[in-house]
Design an enzyme around this catalytic site. Structure first.
Site, short mmCIF file in Angstrom:
data_model
loop_
_atom_site.label_atom_id
_atom_site.label_comp_id
_atom_site.label_asym_id
_atom_site.label_seq_id
_atom_site.Cartn_x
_atom_site.Cartn_y
_atom_site.Cartn_z
N THR A 40 56.94 -26.01 -24.26
CA THR A 40 55.94 -26.66 -23.40
C THR A 40 56.09 -26.26 -21.93
O THR A 40 57.21 -26.08 -21.44
CB THR A 40 56.07 -28.19 -23.54
OG1 THR A 40 55.98 -28.52 -24.93
CG2 THR A 40 54.98 -28.92 -22.78
N PRO B 160 54.16 -26.88 -17.76
CA PRO B 160 53.35 -27.86 -17.03
C PRO B 160 51.86 -27.78 -17.41
O PRO B 160 51.18 -28.79 -17.51
CB PRO B 160 53.58 -27.50 -15.57
CG PRO B 160 54.93 -26.85 -15.54
CD PRO B 160 55.06 -26.14 -16.85
N ALA C 221 50.73 -25.94 -20.20
CA ALA C 221 50.55 -25.55 -21.61
C ALA C 221 51.29 -26.53 -22.50
O ALA C 221 52.50 -26.42 -22.70
CB ALA C 221 51.06 -24.13 -21.84
N GLY C 222 50.57 -27.54 -22.96
CA GLY C 222 51.17 -28.54 -23.83
C GLY C 222 50.65 -28.35 -25.24
O GLY C 222 51.13 -27.49 -25.99
N GLN D 282 52.23 -67.39 -44.93
CA GLN D 282 51.50 -66.21 -45.39
C GLN D 282 50.73 -65.52 -44.25
O GLN D 282 50.60 -64.30 -44.21
CB GLN D 282 50.52 -66.68 -46.48
CG GLN D 282 50.09 -65.61 -47.42
CD GLN D 282 48.94 -66.10 -48.29
OE1 GLN D 282 48.04 -66.79 -47.83
NE2 GLN D 282 49.01 -65.76 -49.56
N GLY E 196 58.19 -63.07 -31.50
CA GLY E 196 57.66 -63.90 -30.42
C GLY E 196 58.30 -63.55 -29.09
O GLY E 196 58.51 -62.37 -28.78
N GLU F 26 56.06 -32.77 -30.66
CA GLU F 26 55.88 -31.96 -31.88
C GLU F 26 54.42 -32.01 -32.36
O GLU F 26 54.15 -31.95 -33.55
CB GLU F 26 56.87 -32.43 -32.95
CG GLU F 26 57.28 -31.45 -34.03
CD GLU F 26 57.67 -30.06 -33.55
OE1 GLU F 26 58.04 -29.89 -32.37
OE2 GLU F 26 57.56 -29.14 -34.36
C1 LIG Z 1 60.22 -37.04 -24.23
C2 LIG Z 1 59.61 -35.72 -24.56
C3 LIG Z 1 60.37 -34.73 -25.17
C4 LIG Z 1 59.82 -33.48 -25.43
N1 LIG Z 1 60.61 -32.48 -25.94
C5 LIG Z 1 60.12 -31.21 -25.98
C6 LIG Z 1 60.97 -30.11 -26.31
O1 LIG Z 1 62.16 -30.27 -26.59
N2 LIG Z 1 60.44 -28.85 -26.29
C7 LIG Z 1 59.14 -28.62 -25.99
O2 LIG Z 1 58.73 -27.47 -25.99
N3 LIG Z 1 58.29 -29.65 -25.70
C8 LIG Z 1 58.75 -30.92 -25.67
N4 LIG Z 1 57.93 -31.97 -25.35
C9 LIG Z 1 56.53 -31.69 -25.05
C10 LIG Z 1 55.55 -32.25 -26.08
O3 LIG Z 1 55.59 -31.50 -27.24
C11 LIG Z 1 54.18 -32.27 -25.38
O4 LIG Z 1 54.22 -33.30 -24.43
C12 LIG Z 1 53.04 -32.48 -26.35
O5 LIG Z 1 52.87 -31.36 -27.17
C13 LIG Z 1 51.72 -32.77 -25.62
O6 LIG Z 1 51.48 -31.86 -24.60
P1 LIG Z 1 51.12 -32.40 -23.13
O7 LIG Z 1 52.11 -33.40 -22.75
O8 LIG Z 1 50.91 -31.23 -22.24
O9 LIG Z 1 49.74 -33.16 -23.32
P2 LIG Z 1 48.28 -32.50 -23.38
O10 LIG Z 1 48.26 -31.35 -24.31
O11 LIG Z 1 47.75 -32.29 -22.02
O12 LIG Z 1 47.49 -33.70 -24.06
C14 LIG Z 1 47.11 -34.89 -23.35
C15 LIG Z 1 46.21 -35.71 -24.28
O13 LIG Z 1 45.03 -34.94 -24.62
C16 LIG Z 1 44.91 -34.81 -26.03
N5 LIG Z 1 44.43 -33.46 -26.30
C17 LIG Z 1 45.03 -32.29 -26.00
N6 LIG Z 1 44.29 -31.26 -26.41
C18 LIG Z 1 43.18 -31.77 -26.97
C19 LIG Z 1 42.03 -31.21 -27.58
N7 LIG Z 1 41.87 -29.88 -27.70
N8 LIG Z 1 41.09 -32.04 -28.05
C20 LIG Z 1 41.24 -33.40 -27.96
N9 LIG Z 1 42.30 -33.98 -27.38
C21 LIG Z 1 43.26 -33.18 -26.91
C22 LIG Z 1 46.31 -35.03 -26.57
O14 LIG Z 1 46.28 -35.50 -27.91
C23 LIG Z 1 46.85 -36.08 -25.61
O15 LIG Z 1 46.42 -37.35 -26.01
C24 LIG Z 1 58.45 -33.24 -25.12
C25 LIG Z 1 57.68 -34.25 -24.55
C26 LIG Z 1 58.24 -35.46 -24.24
C27 LIG Z 1 57.39 -36.49 -23.57
#
Ligand SMILES: Cc1cc2nc3c(=O)[nH]c(=O)nc-3n(C[C@H](O)[C@H](O)[C@H](O)COP(=O)(O)OP(=O)(O)OC[C@H]3O[C@@H](n4cnc5c(N)ncnc54)[C@H](O)[C@@H]3O)c2cc1C
Length: 566
Positions: free
Chosen positions: A127, A129, A131-132, A281, A344, A368
């Site tokens: 990941t 800044p 590219a998530g 229940q 609670g 993931e």
């Molecule tokens: C505590 C923690 C540990 C992590 N550990 C690792 C690690 O060890 N190695 C690593 O490489 N990464 C790691 N990550 C990164 C993690 O995999 C990413 O945060 C995750 O993949 C989401 O990417 P982003 O945060 O950039 O969110 P974004 O991709 O910007 O997504 C933001 C929101 O938009 C939604 N979204 C995104 N794209 C679309 C789309 N095309 N259509 C509709 N909705 C969309 C997403 O579902 C989310 O709700 C970690 C993250 C955290 C918070």
């Protein structure tokens, strides 16, 4: 191969270690100090101590060669202890995955051997800044360094975000763009130009070190390119998604159960209005039983997928991994949130732990691959199958469930069939009305597909249990009759959800003109789905009785009979 006995010993060692070194007070203190217990993580990784890493390293490289099924159970157990520590251990696992699946034989021998022998910690740096979810947008570069026209090394520049173990790992696998495309590189933590930030101040998994990484002209020798061929990085990452997502699914399952396992004994002791909450229940059937049902339905899918991956005949099963992750992490998150409610005011304090578990498990819906990305992955793949089979894919799956129902009338396979037939109709309507041009419809289909497939899986698991054919390592927390009741309750929910929500969205997207509405509703089998809700409360009563160890009012067989008289 790990035997059942060895696996049970490993699980027990983990539990014993946690009892001694990570009791609740210690976990609460570390969480409050926002501290990763690095020494504990290293102890757990050390082959001469707990040696958790050995389980996922193949035997030929000095590991124990655990199967997907073994590793799922270990992940579930680790998550029950603490999801932050589990994430730290998992990071080495993730970091070494590109090596396990994409490296040359020499690289595998060297690096996997090193993990097995030295218990070193890895981080997985994908990941960035910007590219998530969309890893293809990565900007980190790896430029060739040549000598006499031969590539002797690479200079890596860029940054990585949210990297688990980022501040404590000995090595990191870094995804970077080479001239031929994204590729993985193995980088030593101490390399010149390779730095990490302070750990992030996170909502949960505060025992896990998460840090941003910076790479400024970081030089690595050419033999650090995983697989020795440029441009294979995304492919190597995708090859393991089925497997790694099953593991994060196990995290959701373990954390969800960790919360429920606190709410259940609490409710048996807490007296309100003259009786324990466990006898109310309106309490059990809202806060406890539905969570147990969803977690166990997700377990069915996890176990089935793990077995299929281990069979090795169907490829990486990425879509199945996505379904398992989506269902188990959503179920785990809901179970933890409901456990706060179940306790609670006490649930809202640090001392009772469910609040911490709820903050921790939240990450499993994000890392993931987020839940929304899972929905998209599931929907895109199954949409192709729907088209390829001319709309028959889920009708066929439904007919398989009908056949199972004839052999095992008590396991809810008929109810799963209702969900699967309704799904096939919703997907066909989405095709004829061209509704997948709406991204929201595509993603909602992903959720409905996950529910419907999970209902079939839960019925199959219950049937196997009836035949005494559950996987011998299976974590079966309840007896055969309760597994069947769980399957029936889940399938009723799935059928109703698929038909009602599917109808809601296709009408909402303008896919059903008024004149066609009645016929379309009939095609979904709604009256049958409504009739199938008969017996729901009786099944929930039965599950609650089993859960709380109460004398079950009727024998399992009588109960199944009664539930079938609908
Ligand atoms: C505590 C923690 C540990 C992590 N550990 C690792 C690690 O060890 N190695 C690593 O490489 N990464 C790691 N990550 C990164 C993690 O995999 C990413 O945060 C995750 O993949 C989401 O990417 P982003 O945060 O950039 O969110 P974004 O991709 O910007 O997504 C933001 C929101 O938009 C939604 N979204 C995104 N794209 C679309 C789309 N095309 N259509 C509709 N909705 C969309 C997403 O579902 C989310 O709700 C970690 C993250 C955290 C918070």
């Amino acid at each position: 191969m790990i035997t059942k006995k060895t696996l049970q010993l490993s699980l027990k060692s983990l539990r014993d270690f946690a009892k001694k070194r990570l009791p609740d007070e210690e976990l609460i203190a570390l969480d409050e100090r926002d501290e990763c217990p690095e020494e504990i993580v290293r102890h757990m990784s050390n082959p001469n101590q707990l040696g958790i890493q050995l389980l996922f390293i193949p035997e030929e490289y000095g590991g124990m060669g655990g199967s997907t099924f073994d590793v799922y159970l270990i992940c579930e157990q680790m998550a029950r202890i603490d999801l932050g520590v589990a994430t730290s251990l998992f990071a080495t696992f993730l970091g070494s995955d590109p090596i396990t699946f994409g490296a040359t034989p020499e690289q595998k021998k060297k690096w996997l051997g090193k993990i097995a022998e030295e218990g070193i910690l890895f981080a997985y740096g994908a990941t960035e800044p910007e590219a998530g979810s969309d890893l293809g947008a990565l900007k980190t570069t790896a430029d060739r360094v040549e000598n006499d026209g031969k590539v002797v090394g690479y200079k890596i520049n860029g940054s990585k975000q949210w990297i688990s173990n980022g501040g404590i790992a000995d090595y990191c696998t870094i995804l970077a763009n080479t001239p031929a495309g994204p590729s993985w590189f193995i980088v030593d933590a101490g390399t010149k130009g390779f730095t990490h930030d302070e750990p992030e101040d996170k909502h949960g998994i505060r025992l896990s070190n998460t840090a941003a990484l910076a790479l400024n002209d970081v030089y690595v020798e050419a033999d650090r390119l995983v697989g020795g061929v440029e441009g294979q990085g995304l492919l190597q990452a995708q090859m393991v998604f089925g497997y790694t997502r099953v593991m994060v699914a196990a995290f959701g399952l373990g954390a969800g159960w960790a919360a429920l396992d606190r709410a259940i004994p609490y409710s048996a002791k807490r007296i309100q209005a003259g009786a324990p909450l466990s006898e109310k229940q309106g309490y059990t059937h809202k806060l406890i039983v539905p969570n147990l049902v969803r977690l166990e339905a997700a377990r069915s899918y996890i176990e089935e997928t793990a077995e299929r991956i281990d069979a090795g005949t169907e490829g990486s099963l990425n879509t199945e991994g996505a379904i398992a992750k989506f269902m188990a992490t959503e179920a785990g998150d809901k179970a933890a949130d409901d456990s706060i409610q179940a306790l609670g005011g006490y649930g809202y304090t640090h001392e009772y732990m469910v609040e911490k578990i709820s903050r921790d498990v939240r990450i499993t819906r994000i890392y993931e691959g987020t839940s929304e990305i899972m929905e998209m992955t599931i929907s895109r793949d199954r949409w192709q199958l729907h088209l390829k089979t001319r709309g028959l894919y889920y009708h066929d799956k439904a007919m398989e469930c009908e056949e199972l129902h004839r052999q095992h009338p008590q396991v809810g396979a008929d109810l799963a069939a209702l969900a699967l037939h309704a799904l096939a109709e919703i997907m066909e309507k989405a095709r004829t009305a061209r509704l997948t041009r709406y991204q929201h419809i595509l993603l909602r289909l992903g959720e409905l597909i996950a529910y419907a497939e999970c209902s079939g899986s839960a019925a199959r698991r219950a049937a196997r249990a009836c035949d005494g054919k559950l996987n011998e390592k299976s974590n079966a927390r309840v007896d055969v009759a309760a597994l069947a009741a769980i399957s029936r309750v889940f399938a009723r929910e799935a059928a109703l959800k698929v038909a009602n929500e599917g109808l809601h969205w296709v009408i909402g997207a303008g896919g059903v003109p008024d004149a066609e509405s009645a016929a379309f509703q009939a095609s979904l089998g709604l009256p049958a789905i409504h009739r199938a809700q008969t017996g729901l409360i009786a099944d929930m009563d039965y599950i609650a009785d089993v859960l709380y160890g109460r004398a079950v009012k009727a024998s399992a067989e009588e109960h199944a009979e009664a539930a079938l008289t609908r």
